[in-house]
Design a protein around this motif. Structure first.
Motif, PDB file in Angstrom:
ATOM      1  N   GLY A 421      43.849  52.228  46.603  1.00  0.00           N
ATOM      2  CA  GLY A 421      42.604  50.677  46.053  1.00  0.00           C
ATOM      3  C   GLY A 421      42.184  49.921  46.779  1.00  0.00           C
ATOM      4  N   GLY A 422      40.898  49.947  46.787  1.00  0.00           N
ATOM      5  CA  GLY A 422      41.221  48.693  48.738  1.00  0.00           C
ATOM      6  C   GLY A 422      39.354  47.938  47.682  1.00  0.00           C
ATOM      7  N   GLY A 423      38.838  47.753  49.111  1.00  0.00           N
ATOM      8  CA  GLY A 423      37.631  46.964  49.009  1.00  0.00           C
ATOM      9  C   GLY A 423      37.228  45.713  49.266  1.00  0.00           C
ATOM     10  N   HIS A 424      36.676  44.903  48.785  1.00  0.00           N
ATOM     11  CA  HIS A 424      36.026  43.372  49.639  1.00  0.00           C
ATOM     12  C   HIS A 424      36.698  42.242  49.315  1.00  0.00           C
ATOM     13  CE1 HIS A 424      32.640  45.811  51.267  1.00  0.00           C
ATOM     14  NE2 HIS A 424      32.291  45.631  49.950  1.00  0.00           N
ATOM     15  N   SER A 425      36.837  41.343  50.141  1.00  0.00           N
ATOM     16  CA  SER A 425      37.509  40.135  48.945  1.00  0.00           C
ATOM     17  C   SER A 425      36.721  39.703  47.543  1.00  0.00           C
ATOM     18  CB  SER A 425      37.241  38.732  49.902  1.00  0.00           C
ATOM     19  OG  SER A 425      36.084  38.296  49.714  1.00  0.00           O
ATOM     20  N   VAL A 426      35.882  39.792  47.320  1.00  0.00           N
ATOM     21  CA  VAL A 426      35.093  39.376  46.407  1.00  0.00           C
ATOM     22  C   VAL A 426      34.728  40.683  45.123  1.00  0.00           C
ATOM     23  CG1 VAL A 426      34.115  37.644  46.920  1.00  0.00           C
ATOM     24  CG2 VAL A 426      33.022  39.475  47.016  1.00  0.00           C
ATOM     25  N   ALA A 427      34.988  42.006  45.523  1.00  0.00           N
ATOM     26  CA  ALA A 427      34.742  42.815  44.463  1.00  0.00           C
ATOM     27  C   ALA A 427      35.772  44.504  45.251  1.00  0.00           C
ATOM     28  CB  ALA A 427      33.742  43.081  44.511  1.00  0.00           C
ATOM     29  N   ALA A 428      37.090  44.841  44.237  1.00  0.00           N
ATOM     30  CA  ALA A 428      37.318  45.770  44.437  1.00  0.00           C
ATOM     31  C   ALA A 428      37.661  47.169  43.911  1.00  0.00           C
ATOM     32  CB  ALA A 428      38.611  45.417  45.049  1.00  0.00           C
ATOM     33  N   GLY A 429      38.095  48.262  44.438  1.00  0.00           N
ATOM     34  CA  GLY A 429      37.981  49.365  43.053  1.00  0.00           C
ATOM     35  C   GLY A 429      39.388  49.783  43.492  1.00  0.00           C
ATOM     36  N   ALA A 430      39.888  50.587  42.723  1.00  0.00           N
ATOM     37  CA  ALA A 430      41.267  51.508  42.218  1.00  0.00           C
ATOM     38  C   ALA A 430      41.278  52.599  41.724  1.00  0.00           C
ATOM     39  CB  ALA A 430      42.685  50.540  42.164  1.00  0.00           C
ATOM     40  N   LYS A 431      42.112  53.403  41.703  1.00  0.00           N
ATOM     41  CA  LYS A 431      42.294  54.557  41.084  1.00  0.00           C
ATOM     42  C   LYS A 431      43.694  54.408  40.810  1.00  0.00           C
ATOM     43  CE  LYS A 431      38.826  57.894  40.458  1.00  0.00           C
ATOM     44  NZ  LYS A 431      38.476  59.331  39.826  1.00  0.00           N
ATOM     45  N   ILE A 432      44.888  54.540  39.364  1.00  0.00           N
ATOM     46  CA  ILE A 432      45.623  54.436  39.775  1.00  0.00           C
ATOM     47  C   ILE A 432      45.595  55.655  38.161  1.00  0.00           C
ATOM     48  CG2 ILE A 432      46.146  52.231  40.512  1.00  0.00           C
ATOM     49  CD1 ILE A 432      46.762  51.181  36.805  1.00  0.00           C
ATOM     50  N   PRO A 433      47.231  55.865  37.494  1.00  0.00           N
ATOM     51  CA  PRO A 433      47.966  56.822  37.103  1.00  0.00           C
ATOM     52  C   PRO A 433      47.476  56.400  35.319  1.00  0.00           C
ATOM     53  CG  PRO A 433      49.293  56.546  38.418  1.00  0.00           C
ATOM     54  CD  PRO A 433      48.628  55.854  38.820  1.00  0.00           C
ATOM     55  N   ARG A 434      47.271  57.228  34.759  1.00  0.00           N
ATOM     56  CA  ARG A 434      47.046  56.241  33.206  1.00  0.00           C
ATOM     57  C   ARG A 434      48.435  56.131  32.528  1.00  0.00           C
ATOM     58  NH1 ARG A 434      43.089  60.455  29.752  1.00  0.00           N
ATOM     59  NH2 ARG A 434      42.006  59.720  31.723  1.00  0.00           N
ATOM     60  N   GLY A 435      48.410  55.125  31.935  1.00  0.00           N
ATOM     61  CA  GLY A 435      49.832  54.466  31.252  1.00  0.00           C
ATOM     62  C   GLY A 435      50.330  53.443  32.329  1.00  0.00           C
ATOM     63  N   ARG A 436      49.543  53.359  33.399  1.00  0.00           N
ATOM     64  CA  ARG A 436      50.396  52.120  34.783  1.00  0.00           C
ATOM     65  C   ARG A 436      49.260  51.267  34.152  1.00  0.00           C
ATOM     66  NH1 ARG A 436      54.877  53.525  37.638  1.00  0.00           N
ATOM     67  NH2 ARG A 436      54.768  51.657  37.449  1.00  0.00           N
ATOM     68  N   GLU A 437      48.847  50.452  33.381  1.00  0.00           N
ATOM     69  CA  GLU A 437      47.273  49.550  33.513  1.00  0.00           C
ATOM     70  C   GLU A 437      47.537  48.503  33.500  1.00  0.00           C
ATOM     71  OE1 GLU A 437      45.370  53.305  30.813  1.00  0.00           O
ATOM     72  OE2 GLU A 437      47.663  52.150  31.863  1.00  0.00           O
ATOM     73  N   MET A 438      48.642  48.099  32.410  1.00  0.00           N
ATOM     74  CA  MET A 438      49.386  47.051  32.870  1.00  0.00           C
ATOM     75  C   MET A 438      50.071  46.167  33.395  1.00  0.00           C
ATOM     76  SD  MET A 438      47.619  45.387  30.247  1.00  0.00           S
ATOM     77  CE  MET A 438      48.535  43.304  29.967  1.00  0.00           C
ATOM     78  N   ASP A 439      51.239  47.352  33.832  1.00  0.00           N
ATOM     79  CA  ASP A 439      51.556  47.065  34.784  1.00  0.00           C
ATOM     80  C   ASP A 439      50.913  46.700  36.384  1.00  0.00           C
ATOM     81  OD1 ASP A 439      53.947  48.510  33.896  1.00  0.00           O
ATOM     82  OD2 ASP A 439      53.796  50.058  34.393  1.00  0.00           O
ATOM     83  N   LEU A 440      49.411  47.066  36.348  1.00  0.00           N
ATOM     84  CA  LEU A 440      48.960  46.669  37.330  1.00  0.00           C
ATOM     85  C   LEU A 440      48.688  45.529  37.206  1.00  0.00           C
ATOM     86  CD1 LEU A 440      46.637  48.038  39.705  1.00  0.00           C
ATOM     87  CD2 LEU A 440      45.202  46.661  38.666  1.00  0.00           C
ATOM     88  N   ILE A 441      48.401  45.178  35.995  1.00  0.00           N
ATOM     89  CA  ILE A 441      47.836  43.458  35.715  1.00  0.00           C
ATOM     90  C   ILE A 441      48.753  42.770  36.053  1.00  0.00           C
ATOM     91  CG2 ILE A 441      47.377  42.426  34.109  1.00  0.00           C
ATOM     92  CD1 ILE A 441      45.458  44.365  34.374  1.00  0.00           C
ATOM     93  N   GLU A 442      50.691  42.824  35.938  1.00  0.00           N
ATOM     94  CA  GLU A 442      51.078  42.288  36.041  1.00  0.00           C
ATOM     95  C   GLU A 442      50.953  42.077  37.440  1.00  0.00           C
ATOM     96  OE1 GLU A 442      53.804  40.620  33.980  1.00  0.00           O
ATOM     97  OE2 GLU A 442      53.078  41.786  32.444  1.00  0.00           O
ATOM     98  N   PHE A 443      51.400  42.954  38.462  1.00  0.00           N
ATOM     99  CA  PHE A 443      51.848  42.623  39.681  1.00  0.00           C
ATOM    100  C   PHE A 443      50.513  42.691  39.999  1.00  0.00           C
ATOM    101  CE2 PHE A 443      53.730  44.463  43.733  1.00  0.00           C
ATOM    102  CZ  PHE A 443      52.424  44.709  44.851  1.00  0.00           C
ATOM    103  N   LEU A 444      49.118  42.497  39.922  1.00  0.00           N
ATOM    104  CA  LEU A 444      47.752  42.408  40.375  1.00  0.00           C
ATOM    105  C   LEU A 444      48.053  40.264  40.302  1.00  0.00           C
ATOM    106  CD1 LEU A 444      45.319  42.201  42.002  1.00  0.00           C
ATOM    107  CD2 LEU A 444      44.285  42.776  39.682  1.00  0.00           C
ATOM    108  N   GLU A 445      48.706  40.091  39.013  1.00  0.00           N
ATOM    109  CA  GLU A 445      48.444  38.316  38.706  1.00  0.00           C
ATOM    110  C   GLU A 445      49.945  37.915  39.530  1.00  0.00           C
ATOM    111  OE1 GLU A 445      50.009  34.695  35.249  1.00  0.00           O
ATOM    112  OE2 GLU A 445      50.789  37.344  35.349  1.00  0.00           O
ATOM    113  N   LYS A 446      50.596  38.377  39.808  1.00  0.00           N
ATOM    114  CA  LYS A 446      51.674  37.638  40.821  1.00  0.00           C
ATOM    115  C   LYS A 446      50.958  37.666  42.362  1.00  0.00           C
ATOM    116  CE  LYS A 446      55.879  38.811  38.078  1.00  0.00           C
ATOM    117  NZ  LYS A 446      56.659  40.369  37.572  1.00  0.00           N
ATOM    118  N   GLU A 447      49.935  38.460  42.294  1.00  0.00           N
ATOM    119  CA  GLU A 447      49.442  38.691  43.610  1.00  0.00           C
ATOM    120  C   GLU A 447      48.748  37.633  44.011  1.00  0.00           C
ATOM    121  OE1 GLU A 447      49.663  40.513  47.695  1.00  0.00           O
ATOM    122  OE2 GLU A 447      51.302  40.739  46.520  1.00  0.00           O
TER     123      GLU A 447
END
Length: 457
Positions: A421-447
Motif C-alpha cells: 500500500g501507499g499514497g498521499h497523506s490524505v488519500a491512500a490505497g492498498a491490496k491485501i489478502p482476502r480474509g485479513r480485512e479486520m486485521d488491517l482495520i485493527e492495525f490501521l487504527e493503532k497506527e
C-alpha cells in the motif's frame, strides 16, 4: 515558471532519456490523472516518431512487478502516476524511470517526484503536471490542458482552486489561450447539460436525493423556484441569472447539511472552473473531461481514455461518452447501497466492507464521496482478483495537520497483513489478502493513533 533548480535538472534528464530512446513502454494508473499522464507522454512519443506501447494497471504491487518487468524489449520504461511508493522493489535497471506524485521511497531509479524537492504531491502538482513539465522541456506546451485535467481528476482543486505548480501551469495555459478560468458553481455538465441533468450527474460532492435521481433533481429545482425551461429550451447552469445561482447554491448546501454532511464538504460546490476553448461538448470543461477519463479507466477501458487524451474526437470519444453513462449509474447505485447499510466504526475510523457488491475500481471514488465529518478516516474495501481485497482510505486536511499520514499508515498496515500500500497523506490505497480485512482495520487504527499521539507528545 518557478521550478526548483534540482527539479529542473531532473526534468531535463527525463527529456533526454525520452529523446535518446527508440522504443518506449509506458505503464500508468487507470484513473484520470494516470490516463492524462499517459496521454501527455504518448503524445510526445508520437510527435517524436518513437515506437511505443502503453498499459494501464490498477496498482503496482509485488504480484505484478515481475510480470511487468520481464522480457523488456524497450529501451525505456516509463511509469506514470505510480511506482514511487514501490521504487525500492523494482529492478535496478537504467532503462526505467518514474514520473509520480505519490509519497516516494528512495531508490537508484530515476524519479521525477515533487516530494524530493519540497513540493506536496497531494495538492500542488499531479503526475500529469509532472509529465507536462517534461513535455514543456521538449517544446510541447500545447499539452498543458491535460495537466489541468489530471489535477482536477485528482481533486487537487478541492479548495476551490489549483495551487503551487498546478497554478503555474494553469497561468501558462491561460496566457497561451488554452484555458479560460472563471468562478462558478462546480457541477457536472454546467455548460452542456440541462440543469436538472447536471445535478443528477453530480457525484462530488454527493447530493442526497439528487445525485443519480432525475426525479429528485427536478423536484429540487421546483422546490427552490428555478425554472427547468425557458421557452422550448432546457435551462443550463450557464443560463441562470446570479439570483437563480444563489438559490441553487443555498438549496444544495442546505440539502447536504440537513442530511448529515458538513459545511466543509459543501464548499467544494463553488470555486474555479476551467474551460478549454478549443474543445467541444463535454471536453470543454476540465471537470467533465476528467470524469470521462476516470470512467474509462474504472470501467476497464483505459485505452479508450488514452486515445481521447491523445486527441481522438471520433469513435473513441463516442465510446467514452457511453462508458461514462454506465459509470455514473454504477457509482450512484453503490452510494445508495452504502447509505442504506450505514458505515461501521472503530475509534477514529469509519469503514465498510463491500465484498463483491461494488467493483474494486470504483471503491476509491465511492469512499471519497462518502467522506463526512471534519476529523475522521474512512476506509472502503472491495474484493479484487486473485484472492485480494482493494482498500481505499481517505481523511481530511484537519487530521493531516494533526500528524496523520494515510500513505505511511496504510502502507504499514497493509504490509503487516501481507499486502502492499501507499499514497498521499490524505488519500491512500492498498491490496491485501482476502480474509485479513479486520486485521488491517485493527492495525490501521493503532497506527493513526500513534501518529496523532506522536505529534501531541
Amino acid at each position: 515558471m518557478k521550478i526548483p533548480s534540482e527539479m529542473s535538472e531532473r526534468i531535463k534528464e527525463l527529456a533526454e532519456a525520452i529523446s535518446e530512446a527508440e522504443r518506449v513502454r509506458v505503464i500508468t494508473h487507470i484513473d484520470a490523472d494516470g490516463l492524462s499522464s499517459a496521454g501527455i507522454i504518448c503524445s510526445i512519443l508520437h510527435k517524436e516518431e518513437k515506437q511505443f506501447s502503453v498499459k494501464a494497471i490498477k496498482q503496482l504491487d509485488k504480484d505484478n512487478i515481475s510480470e511487468l518487468f520481464s522480457n523488456m524489449r524497450s529501451d525505456l520504461l516509463i511509469l506514470t502516476d505510480l511506482g514511487s511508493g514501490q521504487a525500492d522493489k523494482l529492478p535496478k535497471n537504467k532503462g526505467v524511470c518514474i514520473i509520480d506524485h505519490h509519497q516516494p521511497v528512495s531508490s537508484e531509479i530515476l524519479q521525477l517526484n515533487p516530494h524530493f524537492f519540497g513540493i506536496d504531491g497531494s495538492r500542488e502538482v499531479s503526475s500529469s503536471g509532472l509529465c507536462y513539465l517534461v513535455a514543456r522541456e521538449m517544446g510541447y506546451r500545447d499539452l498543458s490542458p491535460l495537466a489541468i485535467v489530471g489535477a482536477v481528476g485528482d481533486n487537487q482543486d478541492s479548495r476551490g482552486e489549483l495551487l503551487g505548480l498546478n497554478k503555474e501551469i494553469l497561468k501558462e495555459a491561460e496566457k497561451e489561450g488554452l484555458v479560460i478560468v472563471e468562478k462558478d458553481i462546480r457541477i457536472f455538465g454546467r455548460q452542456t447539460r440541462p440543469l436538472f441533468k447536471a445535478l443528477e450527474y453530480t457525484t462530488n460532492p454527493y447530493l442526497p436525493g439528487i445525485s443519480g435521481s432525475e426525479r429528485g433533481a427536478i423536484e429540487f429545482l421546483e422546490e427552490i423556484g428555478v425554472p427547468l425551461k425557458r421557452g422550448d429550451k432546457w435551462v443550463r447552469l450557464v443560463d441562470l441569472t446570479e439570483e437563480e445561482k444563489k438559490k441553487v447554491l443555498t438549496g444544495l448546501v442546505m440539502r447536504i447539511v440537513k442530511t448529515g454532511g458538513s459545511v466543509e464538504s459543501a464548499k467544494v460546490l463553488v470555486g474555479e472552473v476551467y474551460t478549454f476553448p478549443a474543445e467541444k461538448g463535454m471536453l470543454r470543461d476540465a471537470k467533465e473531461y476528467s470524469t470521462l477519463l476516470n470512467a474509462c479507466g474504472r470501467r476497464g477501458f483505459p485505452g479508450v481514455g488514452i486515445a481521447v487524451a491523445m486527441g481522438d474526437r471520433n469513435e473513441n470519444l463516442r465510446k467514452a461518452e457511453s462508458i461514462l453513462d454506465e459509470y455514473r449509474r454504477e457509482v450512484s447505485e453503490a452510494i445508495e447501497l452504502l447509505q442504506k447499510e450505514g458505515l461501521k466504526e472503530k475509534g477514529i475510523l469509519k469503514y465498510f466492507l463491500a465484498g463483491d457488491r461494488i467493483r474494486d475500481t470504483v471503491i476509491g471514488t465511492v469512499t471519497s464521496m462518502l467522506m463526512g465529518r471534519r476529523e475522521e478516516v474512512l476506509v472502503g474495501m472491495a474484493n479484487s482478483e486473485n484472492g485480494k481485497v482493494k482498500v481505499s482510505a481517505r481523511t481530511t486536511r484537519e487530521l493531516t495537520n494533526k500528524g496523520v499520514n494515510l500513505g505511511i499508515a496504510l502502507r504499514r498496515a497493509a504490509e503487516s497483513v501481507g499486502g502492499d500500500g501507499g499514497g498521499h497523506s490524505v488519500a491512500a490505497g492498498a491490496k491485501i489478502p482476502r480474509g485479513r480485512e479486520m486485521d488491517l482495520i485493527e492495525f490501521l487504527e493503532k497506527e493513526i493513533e500513534r501518529q496523532v499521539n506522536e505529534i501531541d507528545g
